[in-house]
Design a protein around this motif. Sequence first.
Motif, PDB file in Angstrom:
ATOM      1  N   THR A 170       0.829  -1.212   0.000  1.00 57.06           N
ATOM      2  CA  THR A 170       0.000   0.000   0.000  1.00 57.06           C
ATOM      3  C   THR A 170       0.863   1.263   0.000  1.00 57.06           C
ATOM      4  N   GLY A 171       2.181   1.106  -0.079  1.00 52.24           N
ATOM      5  CA  GLY A 171       3.091   2.238  -0.004  1.00 52.24           C
ATOM      6  C   GLY A 171       3.625   2.677  -1.352  1.00 52.24           C
ATOM      7  N   ALA A 172       4.510   3.663  -1.307  1.00 56.67           N
ATOM      8  CA  ALA A 172       5.030   4.283  -2.531  1.00 56.67           C
ATOM      9  C   ALA A 172       5.819   3.313  -3.388  1.00 56.67           C
ATOM     10  N   GLN A 173       6.532   2.377  -2.755  1.00 62.49           N
ATOM     11  CA  GLN A 173       7.312   1.407  -3.527  1.00 62.49           C
ATOM     12  C   GLN A 173       6.496   0.180  -3.909  1.00 62.49           C
ATOM     13  N   GLY A 174       5.728  -0.338  -2.958  1.00 65.10           N
ATOM     14  CA  GLY A 174       5.047  -1.598  -3.194  1.00 65.10           C
ATOM     15  C   GLY A 174       3.851  -1.519  -4.108  1.00 65.10           C
ATOM     16  N   PHE A 175       3.050  -0.450  -3.995  1.00 66.96           N
ATOM     17  CA  PHE A 175       1.823  -0.415  -4.791  1.00 66.96           C
ATOM     18  C   PHE A 175       2.093  -0.393  -6.303  1.00 66.96           C
ATOM     19  N   PRO A 176       3.099   0.348  -6.795  1.00 62.22           N
ATOM     20  CA  PRO A 176       3.383   0.254  -8.236  1.00 62.22           C
ATOM     21  C   PRO A 176       3.773  -1.152  -8.673  1.00 62.22           C
ATOM     22  N   VAL A 177       4.472  -1.894  -7.813  1.00 62.82           N
ATOM     23  CA  VAL A 177       4.817  -3.280  -8.143  1.00 62.82           C
ATOM     24  C   VAL A 177       3.562  -4.138  -8.186  1.00 62.82           C
ATOM     25  N   LEU A 178       2.710  -3.985  -7.171  1.00 62.85           N
ATOM     26  CA  LEU A 178       1.445  -4.717  -7.137  1.00 62.85           C
ATOM     27  C   LEU A 178       0.650  -4.446  -8.410  1.00 62.85           C
ATOM     28  N   SER A 179       0.568  -3.193  -8.807  1.00 61.54           N
ATOM     29  CA  SER A 179      -0.209  -2.803  -9.987  1.00 61.54           C
ATOM     30  C   SER A 179       0.418  -3.331 -11.270  1.00 61.54           C
ATOM     31  N   ALA A 180       1.746  -3.279 -11.361  1.00 60.75           N
ATOM     32  CA  ALA A 180       2.425  -3.751 -12.575  1.00 60.75           C
ATOM     33  C   ALA A 180       2.235  -5.246 -12.760  1.00 60.75           C
ATOM     34  N   LEU A 181       2.324  -5.991 -11.680  1.00 58.34           N
ATOM     35  CA  LEU A 181       2.127  -7.441 -11.776  1.00 58.34           C
ATOM     36  C   LEU A 181       0.693  -7.789 -12.149  1.00 58.34           C
ATOM     37  N   ARG A 182      -0.246  -7.085 -11.545  1.00 60.61           N
ATOM     38  CA  ARG A 182      -1.651  -7.343 -11.892  1.00 60.61           C
ATOM     39  C   ARG A 182      -1.903  -7.007 -13.364  1.00 60.61           C
ATOM     40  N   ALA A 183      -1.344  -5.878 -13.837  1.00 58.68           N
ATOM     41  CA  ALA A 183      -1.527  -5.501 -15.241  1.00 58.68           C
ATOM     42  C   ALA A 183      -0.955  -6.551 -16.179  1.00 58.68           C
ATOM     43  N   ALA A 184       0.057  -7.284 -15.707  1.00 61.98           N
ATOM     44  CA  ALA A 184       0.662  -8.349 -16.511  1.00 61.98           C
ATOM     45  C   ALA A 184      -0.091  -9.667 -16.381  1.00 61.98           C
ATOM     46  N   GLY A 185      -1.200  -9.654 -15.636  1.00 66.09           N
ATOM     47  CA  GLY A 185      -2.022 -10.853 -15.506  1.00 66.09           C
ATOM     48  C   GLY A 185      -1.557 -11.822 -14.443  1.00 66.09           C
ATOM     49  N   ARG A 186      -0.715 -11.370 -13.522  1.00 61.86           N
ATOM     50  CA  ARG A 186      -0.203 -12.247 -12.468  1.00 61.86           C
ATOM     51  C   ARG A 186      -1.098 -12.204 -11.228  1.00 61.86           C
ATOM     52  N   GLN A 187      -1.118 -13.289 -10.496  1.00 65.18           N
ATOM     53  CA  GLN A 187      -1.816 -13.311  -9.217  1.00 65.18           C
ATOM     54  C   GLN A 187      -0.914 -12.668  -8.176  1.00 65.18           C
ATOM     55  N   VAL A 188      -1.408 -11.636  -7.510  1.00 61.86           N
ATOM     56  CA  VAL A 188      -0.589 -10.895  -6.557  1.00 61.86           C
ATOM     57  C   VAL A 188      -1.253 -10.879  -5.186  1.00 61.86           C
ATOM     58  N   VAL A 189      -0.408 -10.860  -4.158  1.00 58.34           N
ATOM     59  CA  VAL A 189      -0.880 -10.819  -2.777  1.00 58.34           C
ATOM     60  C   VAL A 189      -0.168  -9.666  -2.076  1.00 58.34           C
ATOM     61  N   ALA A 190      -0.939  -8.774  -1.505  1.00 56.32           N
ATOM     62  CA  ALA A 190      -0.384  -7.650  -0.758  1.00 56.32           C
ATOM     63  C   ALA A 190      -0.028  -8.114   0.643  1.00 56.32           C
ATOM     64  N   ALA A 191       1.265  -8.088   0.968  1.00 58.29           N
ATOM     65  CA  ALA A 191       1.729  -8.505   2.286  1.00 58.29           C
ATOM     66  C   ALA A 191       1.861  -7.268   3.165  1.00 58.29           C
TER      67      ALA A 191
END
Length: 287
Positions: A9-30
Motif C-alpha cells: 500500500t506504499g510508494a514502492q510496493g503499490f506500483p509493483v502490485l499494480s504492474a504485476l496485476r496488469a501483466a495478468g499475475r496473481q498478486v498478494v499484498a503482504a
Amino acid sequence: MSYIVHGATGAQGFPVLSALRAAGRQVVAAVRDTTSVPDGFESAEVDLADVDSLAAAYTGADGVFVHLPLGAPADLGRYADVVAAAVARARPRRVVISTSGQIVDQPGTPLQAAPESPIIGLIRGVEASGISTAVVAPRLYLENLLLPVVAGPVRAEGILRYPLPGAYPVSWSSHLDVADVVARLLTDVTVVGTVAVGHRPGLAGTDLADGFSAYLGTDVRYAAITPAVFGGLITPLFGAAASAGVVGLYELLNAQAGNTIAEENSAQHLLGIAPRAVADWLAQVRA
C-alpha cells in the motif's frame, strides 16, 4: 501460485502490485493491516518481526518482493534476519529485493552501504538461502521532487530548488521505473545479482528543470541550495531526526562527483528497460 509484495500500500510496493496485476499475475499484498489494501486485491497479514507469518505467506509463492521500511537500524537488522529465515524455510521460487536508494554496487567508495548495514544483511541472508535472488538498486527517486517544499516553488516561482549542484549527474528514477524492473525480475529468473535502475547518463539539475518546463509549458530554472537549507525546509514535514539523516546524505553526495549507475549492471543493459523521461513521468503521475 502467486507473487507476494511487501509494502503493497506504499510508494514502492503499490506500483509493483499494480504492474504485476496488469501483466495478468496473481498478486498478494503482504501488509500489517489488511484493511488498508484496496478493494479487489488479495492480501496477507504479515509482521516483519515474525518469521512464522512471513513463512506462511511465502510458502508456494512464485516470487517475493521485499524492501526494508524506515526505522531504527537495530529494528531493520532484525527484520532482515527474519525475512532471510522465512525465505530459507518457505523456499519461494524467486526473491527480488529493493535497496530503496541505498548503494550496494559501488564498493570501495564512500557511497557504498556499510557491510554491517541492514540492507547488506538482508541481501546476504537471502542469497545464503540458495533461492534465486535479484537486487534492484535505484539511486535518487524523482518522487523527491514532488515534496511540497520542492514542487510548490516550481509552480509558484518557476524555480526548482534542490540540495545538489546544477551540473551534478544523478541516475534519477521513479517508483514506476523501479516497479517495471521488479515485475520483470520476478517473472524472469534468468537474471540474478544487482540490477541498477536510473538514467544513463545521469541527469543534472538543469535537466530536471527542463523536464518540468516541458511538462508545465513554462520556464523553470534550477537553483542549488545547501543540504542545511533543505533540511530546514523538510523538518516540518518529517521531524528533526529524519531530516538530519537526509541532510547527512546530501552532504555526503555533495562531496562526490556524482551519483550514477554503471552500464554493466544497468537495467538498460541487462533487461532493455530504460527509465521514463522526466516530462513523461510527470504526465503519468499527473503532478
